[in-house]
Scaffold this active site. Structure first.
Site, short mmCIF file in Angstrom:
data_model
loop_
_atom_site.label_atom_id
_atom_site.label_comp_id
_atom_site.label_asym_id
_atom_site.label_seq_id
_atom_site.Cartn_x
_atom_site.Cartn_y
_atom_site.Cartn_z
N GLY A 53 37.53 48.46 41.62
CA GLY A 53 38.94 48.66 42.00
C GLY A 53 39.59 47.50 42.63
O GLY A 53 40.64 47.30 43.22
N HIS A 54 38.85 46.35 43.04
CA HIS A 54 39.21 45.17 44.07
C HIS A 54 39.00 44.01 42.94
O HIS A 54 38.11 43.30 43.17
CB HIS A 54 38.42 45.30 45.11
CG HIS A 54 39.15 44.37 46.18
ND1 HIS A 54 38.98 43.01 46.22
CD2 HIS A 54 40.20 44.75 46.98
CE1 HIS A 54 39.76 42.59 47.29
NE2 HIS A 54 40.54 43.42 47.67
N PHE A 55 39.43 43.53 42.16
CA PHE A 55 40.68 43.93 41.43
C PHE A 55 40.28 44.06 39.92
O PHE A 55 39.62 43.06 39.25
CB PHE A 55 41.78 43.17 41.40
CG PHE A 55 42.27 43.03 43.16
CD1 PHE A 55 43.00 43.96 43.23
CD2 PHE A 55 42.05 42.00 43.45
CE1 PHE A 55 43.51 44.00 44.79
CE2 PHE A 55 42.35 41.65 44.87
CZ PHE A 55 43.25 42.90 45.47
N VAL A 60 37.60 40.32 42.99
CA VAL A 60 37.36 39.57 44.06
C VAL A 60 36.90 40.38 44.96
O VAL A 60 37.05 41.48 45.33
CB VAL A 60 38.86 39.02 44.59
CG1 VAL A 60 38.98 38.33 46.10
CG2 VAL A 60 39.60 38.20 43.51
#
Length: 154
Positions: A53-55, A60
């Site tokens: 989810g990041h990203f 990252v």
């Protein structure tokens, strides 16, 4: 004068830190000097759960997790400073504060983060440390970190 390095593999790290997957963020300690400094690494892979989810398009590592890993390195240094023995059950070092945190570049899958932490002072179970996280010799994050020694009821 000896040039022998003090190291810790993951088996020994697990004896000192209460963290487990997915929050154990230190893979190995390359060297440490009790009361002074510690050098640890984290291998960052695309398999880290936070990258979902990041990203998803441009993975990252979250800055707060870089700081958490740095805090885990300070906890290891604090324990090794207190005693070379494995800590008794119920003794922890809590992340108690952070000052002057700065992020200078992103950490991506495939990077290896080197954490260099130095003890500044310790008084009544509160330790103050300065830490830097580096990738390929370039500082990605720096901060002053406080941790507090506590005994918990089990």
């Amino acid at each position: 004068m000896s040039n022998q390095m003090n190291t810790m593999d993951i088996t020994e790290i697990l004896k000192y830190l209460p963290h487990r997957y997915p929050f154990l963020l230190i893979d190995r300690v390359l060297d440490y000097t009790p009361g002074e400094s510690l050098h640890a690494i984290k291998n960052v892979t695309i398999n880290e759960p936070f990258f979902q989810g990041h990203f998803p398009v441009q993975p990252v590592m979250p800055g707060v997790l870089i700081l958490e890993a740095m805090a885990q390195a300070t906890g290891l240094l604090a324990f090794k400073t207190m005693s070379d023995d494995v800590p008794p059950p119920g003794v922890l070092y809590y992340f108690a504060g952070i000052d002057n945190a700065r992020f200078r570049r992103v950490v991506e899958p495939g990077d290896q983060i080197h954490f260099d932490v130095k003890m500044i002072k310790e008084r009544r179970g509160i330790g103050v440390f300065y830490g830097e996280a580096k990738v390929d010799g370039e500082v990605v994050c720096s901060a002053e970190i406080m941790c507090a020694r506590r005994e918990i009821n089990q």
